[in-house]
Design an enzyme around this catalytic site. Structure first.
Site, PDB file in Angstrom:
ATOM      1  N   THR A   1     -13.824  37.469  52.260  1.00 60.60           N
ATOM      2  CA  THR A   1     -12.379  37.185  52.103  1.00 60.60           C
ATOM      3  C   THR A   1     -12.031  36.971  50.629  1.00 60.60           C
ATOM      4  O   THR A   1     -12.885  37.075  49.755  1.00 60.60           O
ATOM      5  CB  THR A   1     -12.020  35.882  52.866  1.00 60.60           C
TER       6      THR A   1
ATOM      7  N   HIS B   1     -11.252  34.179  49.360  1.00 60.91           N
ATOM      8  CA  HIS B   1     -11.519  32.768  49.002  1.00 60.91           C
ATOM      9  C   HIS B   1     -12.150  32.683  47.610  1.00 60.91           C
ATOM     10  O   HIS B   1     -11.778  31.883  46.758  1.00 60.91           O
ATOM     11  CB  HIS B   1     -12.460  32.208  50.075  1.00 60.91           C
TER      12      HIS B   1
ATOM     13  N   VAL C   1     -21.586  27.637  41.612  1.00 60.53           N
ATOM     14  CA  VAL C   1     -21.969  29.020  41.941  1.00 60.53           C
ATOM     15  C   VAL C   1     -21.054  29.511  43.052  1.00 60.53           C
ATOM     16  O   VAL C   1     -21.078  28.970  44.168  1.00 60.53           O
ATOM     17  CB  VAL C   1     -23.435  29.090  42.412  1.00 60.53           C
TER      18      VAL C   1
HETATM   19  O1  LIG Z   1     -16.663  29.184  49.786  1.00 63.59           O
HETATM   20  N1  LIG Z   1     -17.535  29.340  48.981  1.00 63.59           N
HETATM   21  C1  LIG Z   1     -17.906  28.444  47.975  1.00 63.59           C
HETATM   22  C2  LIG Z   1     -17.347  27.153  47.816  1.00 63.59           C
HETATM   23  N2  LIG Z   1     -16.402  26.691  48.671  1.00 63.59           N
HETATM   24  C3  LIG Z   1     -16.035  25.293  48.769  1.00 63.59           C
HETATM   25  C4  LIG Z   1     -14.950  24.910  47.771  1.00 63.59           C
HETATM   26  O2  LIG Z   1     -15.459  24.908  46.437  1.00 63.59           O
HETATM   27  C5  LIG Z   1     -14.453  23.488  48.085  1.00 63.59           C
HETATM   28  O3  LIG Z   1     -15.528  22.577  47.994  1.00 63.59           O
HETATM   29  C6  LIG Z   1     -13.834  23.389  49.472  1.00 63.59           C
HETATM   30  O4  LIG Z   1     -12.836  24.400  49.618  1.00 63.59           O
HETATM   31  C7  LIG Z   1     -13.213  22.027  49.734  1.00 63.59           C
HETATM   32  O5  LIG Z   1     -12.263  21.744  48.743  1.00 63.59           O
HETATM   33  N3  LIG Z   1     -17.739  26.371  46.787  1.00 63.59           N
HETATM   34  C8  LIG Z   1     -18.693  26.805  45.914  1.00 63.59           C
HETATM   35  O6  LIG Z   1     -19.050  26.083  44.970  1.00 63.59           O
HETATM   36  N4  LIG Z   1     -19.254  28.042  46.060  1.00 63.59           N
HETATM   37  C9  LIG Z   1     -18.907  28.882  47.047  1.00 63.59           C
HETATM   38  O7  LIG Z   1     -19.445  30.011  47.118  1.00 63.59           O
END
Ligand SMILES: O=Nc1c(NC[C@H](O)[C@H](O)[C@H](O)CO)[nH]c(=O)[nH]c1=O
Length: 195
Positions: free
Chosen positions: A126, A128, A120
């Site tokens: 941002t 990201h 999810v």
């Molecule tokens: O930032 N938001 C989210 C997120 N960030 C972490 C990313 O997937 C990863 O685990 C890290 O960058 C480390 O590699 N991961 C999600 O599943 N949902 C989000 O909404």
């Protein structure tokens, strides 16, 4: 009002011979847990045996493609392994994942018929969200095409928490739990693979 959008009637017959994995992220667990429950519900309803469902978790959605690739490769190795007693747990152990469910030496010696990837992503302030969504969707498609195992796309990319809750069947709009669709799709694709 007639609902047009949606997968239509599931084409799931007898899933009792299938082996299915669910790989899910641990971000946004209130929504994730409901999606996983929905997927499992429809897997079981289609006859997939509990012991043939393996659940693996990763920190976030970005880790899903590699975890799916490794899990499937390990199940292939397990299927091809000799009687040396190499357990699935040994094969499936991974620094990024925590294996739960029935991934143990008793698991059937066959590769997974389908893998459901669940994550999810909730839009923040941002970019990201966009980068992860793009990388993960392309990554899962590549794993699917490279390996030949059906990878069910269970990545919610939502703009608000409410949209995520709605799609997990937790909202007020009466929207159904999308995880159920993914469970049905896994059975359909897993069976089709055998045709
Ligand atoms: O930032 N938001 C989210 C997120 N960030 C972490 C990313 O997937 C990863 O685990 C890290 O960058 C480390 O590699 N991961 C999600 O599943 N949902 C989000 O909404």
């Amino acid at each position: 009002m007639t609902t047009i959008k949606g997968p239509g009637a599931a084409q799931t017959h007898d899933g009792s011979g299938l082996r299915v994995a669910i790989v899910h992220a641990r971000w946004n667990t209130v929504i994730i847990d409901q999606l996983v429950a929905g997927a499992k519900k429809n897997l079981l309803a289609a006859g997939v045996l509990e012991e043939n469902i393996t659940v693996q978790t990763v920190p976030g959605s970005y880790e899903l493609p590699l975890a799916v690739q490794r899990l499937y490769a390990a199940s292939q190795l397990q299927a091809n392994s000799s009687a040396q007693g190499i357990s699935a747990t040994d094969l499936l152990s991974s620094p990024t994942a925590e294996v739960t469910g029935s991934a143990n030496a008793a698991s059937p010696k066959k590769p997974f018929d389908a893998i459901i990837a669940i994550g999810v992503l909730i839009k923040g302030a941002t970019m990201h969200f966009e980068y992860i969504a793009d990388a993960v969707s392309h990554g899962l498609m590549r794993v699917q095409l490279d390996s030949g195992v059906p990878v069910i796309f269970g990545l919610l990319t939502v703009l608000t928490e409410e949209q995520g809750l709605e799609r997990a069947g937790l909202g007020n709009s009466g929207m159904h739990n999308h995880g159920e669709d993914w469970g049905s799709a896994a059975v359909e694709l897993g069976l089709k693979r055998r045709d």
